[in-house]
Motif scaffolding. Structure first.
Motif: not given
Length: 385
Positions: A122-132, A137-145, A166-173
């Motif tokens: 989180g703390a920014g849009l993780p647009i390039d996380l898949p490249e990292m 390939p088996s690791i789960g990726l979960v953005p916080i938005l 693999d999941a999306i965390i929706i965080e209420h500010p």
């Protein structure tokens, strides 16, 4: 069992996620204990060396950024392996990496190499996380938005790269603690962040994109403080819930007892919001230091100037830092030093991030097992003797 498990990173886990909390608040003890219960425990990757005396000794008074980075990578490796051991093969061990942290690509790689099951960002849009993580390939990726627009941007960008979250965390500010998913303090309570609306808009997006059964689970974070709220949201479109503060004050929480007590004692009137040095709105307990800082905020902003020497540790932990880079609209203090002080229980010096709501067990410290049991099954433990 009234709830469904969540399929994530090849495993079925309980629909309870422990949020990542730095510096060092959620390390191996907490994450391992949560995973052992069959849920997802999360290690916050930032500056974990402070849990390791030998690494602190090496980096104390060190002005070499590369050595500090090395020490934190070693610490992250140790924490992941210790958490995996504590988990006894249950649940998942995730690593939270803030996009705003300068070293975030290397921390992601280290987490993958060390055997983490999931990367949360989180703390920014993780647009390039898949490249990292392309070599893992088996690791789960979960953005916080926090809102449907951000979810749409990330989802469409990732789909072009052949990857889905693999999941999306929706965080209420309006409810969460620490760094928040709004760009301005005035926006924290904007209606676009309301869970019901974000769930509906996101489900519509999934339909438009034809995701069907491949749609990622939605995990709600912020203000989830009771069994009733868990039951409500898990029957109203969410597949999981995430809590931070409630886990931070458990017996297994990695922070000093004084840290837990500050969070336990805080009333709603003790909470305050401000802009951190990362330029993000944040929520914390209004301790003596934070009250003093806020009184001086305007004066400090007027004195802002770009000077690398203002980074007293020369760690350059953030990509953009209000103090180091002279950005007057950002915070003007060293967040790393303040969070480390909180970890150590230095009540008058530390920055104590906390969610806005009440805690499930009031001012009582309970175990991870008791917390998860209450959240999912409504079992309130017997009063402590």
């Amino acid at each position: 069992m009234w709830f469904k498990t969540v399929r994530l990173a090849g495993r079925d886990i309980l629909p309870v996620f422990q949020g990542g909390m730095g510096v060092g608040i959620s390390a191996h003890r907490l994450a391992g204990a949560v995973a052992r219960e069959g849920a997802m425990g999360t290690i916050a990757s930032i500056d974990l060396r402070h849990h390791h005396p030998d690494l602190v000794e090496v980096t104390e008074n060190c002005k070499d950024r590369d050595i500090v980075d090395w020490a934190n990578h070693v610490a992250l490796d140790r924490e992941i392996k210790q958490a995996k051991s504590l988990s006894e093969g249950n649940g998942l061990i995730a690593v939270n990496v803030m996009k705003a942290v300068r070293d975030h690509p290397a921390l992601v790689r280290q987490a993958c190499e060390s055997g983490a099951d999931v990367i949360v960002m989180g703390a920014g849009l993780p647009i390039d996380l898949p490249e990292m993580v392309q070599d893992y390939p088996s690791i789960g990726l979960v953005p916080i938005l926090s809102e449907a627009r951000g979810i749409a941007i990330v989802l469409k960008k990732w789909m072009k790269k052949g990857r889905l979250p693999d999941a999306i965390i929706i965080e209420h500010p309006a409810h969460a603690g620490g760094h928040l998913g709004a760009t301005r303090l005035e926006d924290l309570r904007d209606g676009r962040f309301d869970f019901a609306g974000v769930i509906e808009q996101t489900q519509n997006l999934f339909h438009e994109l034809g995701l069907g059964n491949n749609a990622p689970p939605l995990v709600l974070a912020g203000g989830i403080d009771s069994h009733e709220k868990v039951r409500h949201w898990l029957t109203c479109g969410a597949q999981g819930v995430q809590l931070g503060t409630a886990f931070a004050v458990t017996k297994e929480g990695d922070a000093h007892p004084n840290f837990k007590q500050v969070l336990l004692d805080a009333e709603p009137s003790d909470m305050t919001e401000f802009v951190s040095v990362a330029g993000l709105p944040a929520r914390a307990v209004a301790t003596r230091w934070l009250k003093s800082y806020k009184k001086s905020e305007t004066r400090l902003a007027n004195c802002a100037k770009a000077d690398p020497r203002r980074c007293s540790q020369r760690a350059d932990c953030l990509t953009q830092c209000g103090l180091r880079d002279g950005i007057s609209k950002f915070g003007q203090f060293c967040i790393d030093l303040k969070l480390i002080a909180a970890l150590r229980g230095e009540v008058d010096k530390g920055l104590f991030f906390r969610g806005a709501g009440k805690l499930p067990f009031g001012k009582t410290v309970r175990s991870v097992h008791e917390l998860i049991d209450y959240l999912l099954n409504g079992h309130m433990p017997e009063p402590a003797v």
